[in-house]
Design an enzyme around this catalytic site. Structure first.
Site, PDB file in Angstrom:
ATOM      1  N   ARG A   1     -54.070 -40.642  34.092  1.00 27.21           N
ATOM      2  CA  ARG A   1     -55.377 -40.502  33.439  1.00 27.21           C
ATOM      3  C   ARG A   1     -55.664 -41.757  32.622  1.00 27.21           C
ATOM      4  NH1 ARG A   1     -53.275 -37.375  28.475  1.00 27.21           N
ATOM      5  NH2 ARG A   1     -51.228 -36.748  29.156  1.00 27.21           N
ATOM      6  N   ASN A   2     -55.079 -42.862  33.067  1.00 21.26           N
ATOM      7  CA  ASN A   2     -55.249 -44.134  32.367  1.00 21.26           C
ATOM      8  C   ASN A   2     -55.383 -45.279  33.355  1.00 21.26           C
ATOM      9  OD1 ASN A   2     -55.005 -43.783  29.423  1.00 21.26           O
ATOM     10  ND2 ASN A   2     -53.070 -42.806  29.996  1.00 21.26           N
TER      11      ASN A   2
END
Ligand SMILES: [Zn+2]
Lengths: 380, 76
Positions: A192-193
């Site tokens: 999620r980065n």
């Protein structure tokens, strides 16, 4: 390729006449408007991402998942998949009735009601997250749930309209894709980065043992301060273009709202990637954790309870840049003092970026940093 | 809703006492807290291994999927 979880890919996407009939019938059904998170769950249920689940959990399934981390069939399953509705909506309904599920005012799916049941939110939060602390975003979310839970199968009628459709593959598609690429072994990577060098090294180290890496960013509502979805995707595209072989990497998205349930969510993430056709799954430090709620390697330890998962976890300790080694390395490989180490702290990199500072190339590829800086506000 | 003590659905199986003692010795110092949890672990492992391979897609599905994958640039 591993079998889907439970042996069979679920497909509950209505097509042709069946779909047309469902659209017509929906007019007469009780209507329920669903949240973004539930809309994603519905899509995942219908497309087999959550195989063997075919719908939202009934009370027996929920009890079993909370207490045993398994479905009533003994199959591993750790995260509740639930839909709630106002009590007024279901007062007139009986089991066996259909409901129409709407998302942003558009018909999304129909549900075959099996059971409407009350459940104690605290009990749900305590078992799922291991805490009742409302500063945990998952706990806060569960505490807010109102009304009554509904159990029953769902049929997807219309695809939810999303911005990233070109990046969205369903398990059937990734399975065909992996086969076309000639991959016998595939490692899944949850993210999620935007990628820093630590992520890249983890993936490439795993790639030494398997045929391909499947980068599968989670797209959906995030915490304030997280990176925006389009920034993550563009950043990965830039990385893959310059630093990966096309033959050994694939990226597609997973629409899903993170629960931040740490160890339980790690098992769930692995099951989902097994359904996509992965044989292996990367678990790093504090996978799916938040704050200090879970120990740094709890999400790795939990895998010893699941010898029957059907996907192999690959455990990684954190990578860092060592000035003496002059390389990205990890604590198993580098003998030097910690003073020589530059850690890939997501928080630190985020702080640099938000202050307009370019992270050093030992931490982040310049191509990736450039993409992030091309967005006036890359954060949620 | 089931009563509290019925939530965890367990049943008993019989194994020879000498085997039980052997397992008890074996799990000392491991993460296993009981012979029961060890036996459940081993059985699950074996049963999972025995699951048959199944082809989850037909040729027809495959062609349709390949068309979309091509259109999206995932395959040539
Ligand atoms: Zn070193």
């Amino acid at each position: 390729m591993p079998n889907p979880h439970g042996g069979k890919l679920v497909n509950r996407v209505l097509k042709g006449q069946e779909r047309i009939a469902a659209i017509e019938n929906a007019e007469d059904l009780e209507k329920i408007e669903v949240t973004d998170a539930i809309a994603s769950d519905i899509e995942n249920l219908a497309k087999g991402v959550f195989s063997p689940l075919e719908g939202f959990m009934n009370s027996e399934e929920l009890e079993s998942v909370l207490h045993l981390m398994r479905l009533p069939s003994d199959l591993a399953w750790t995260i509740p998949i639930l839909i709630n509705a106002p009590k007024s909506k279901t007062a007139q309904l009986s089991n066996g009735d259909k409901l129409a599920l709407y998302f942003k005012g558009e018909l999304l799916a129909q549900m075959h009601l099996e059971e409407a049941y009350d459940f104690d939110n605290d009990e749900l939060a305590k078992h799922t997250f291991g805490t009742l602390d409302s500063t945990h975003p998952g706990v806060a979310m569960v505490k807010k749930l109102e009304g009554i839970f509904l159990g029953g199968k769902v049929d997807l009628i219309n695809e939810p309209k999303e911005t990233f459709d070109q990046y969205k593959l369903e398990p059937l598609e990734t399975r065909v894709l992996f086969e076309e690429k000639g991959w016998k072994t595939v490692v899944g990577f949850q993210t999620r980065n935007p990628p820093h060098l630590g992520h890249e090294y983890v993936q490439k180290t795993a790639l030494a043992f398997v045929d391909g890496v499947f980068i599968n960013p989670v797209i959906g509502k995030k915490k304030r301060g997280d990176f925006k979805d389009n920034v993550i995707l563009e950043a990965y595209n830039a990385l893959m273009k310059s630093y990966y072989l096309k033959e050994s990497v694939v990226m597609s998205i997973l629409p899903f709202e993170m629960r931040y349930a740490g160890p339980r969510e790690a098992i769930f993430h692995a099951i989902v990637r097994k359904n996509f056709g992965c044989t292996h799954f990367i678990i790093g430090r504090d996978h799916a954790g938040v704050g200090n709620f879970y120990g740094p390697y709890d999400a790795q330890k939990i895998f010893s309870d699941f010898p029957d998962l059907g996907i192999s976890p690959l455990f990684f300790k954190s990578f860092f840049f060592c000035k003496r080694c002059n390389a990205v390395t990890n604590e198993k490989a580098c003998p030097h003092n910690e003073r020589e180490h530059v850690n890939f702290s997501g928080t630190k990199i985020r702080k640099m970026l938000s202050e307009g500072e370019v992270p050093p190339k030992e931490l982040m590829r310049p191509e990736v940093a450039e993409v992030i800086f091309s967005h006036p506000n890359p954060f949620v | 809703m089931p009563k509290k003590d019925e939530k965890k659905k367990f049943t008993t199986v019989s194994i020879p006492s000498p085997l039980f003692k052997k397992v008890e010795e074996r799990i000392k110092g491991t993460g296993f807290t009981s012979v029961s949890s060890y036996v459940a672990y081993v059985l699950r492992e074996i049963i999972a291994e025995e699951e048959e391979e199944e082809e989850p897609f037909s040729e027809e599905d495959k062609e349709r999927v390949k068309e979309r994958l091509r259109a999206l640039g995932y395959i040539d």
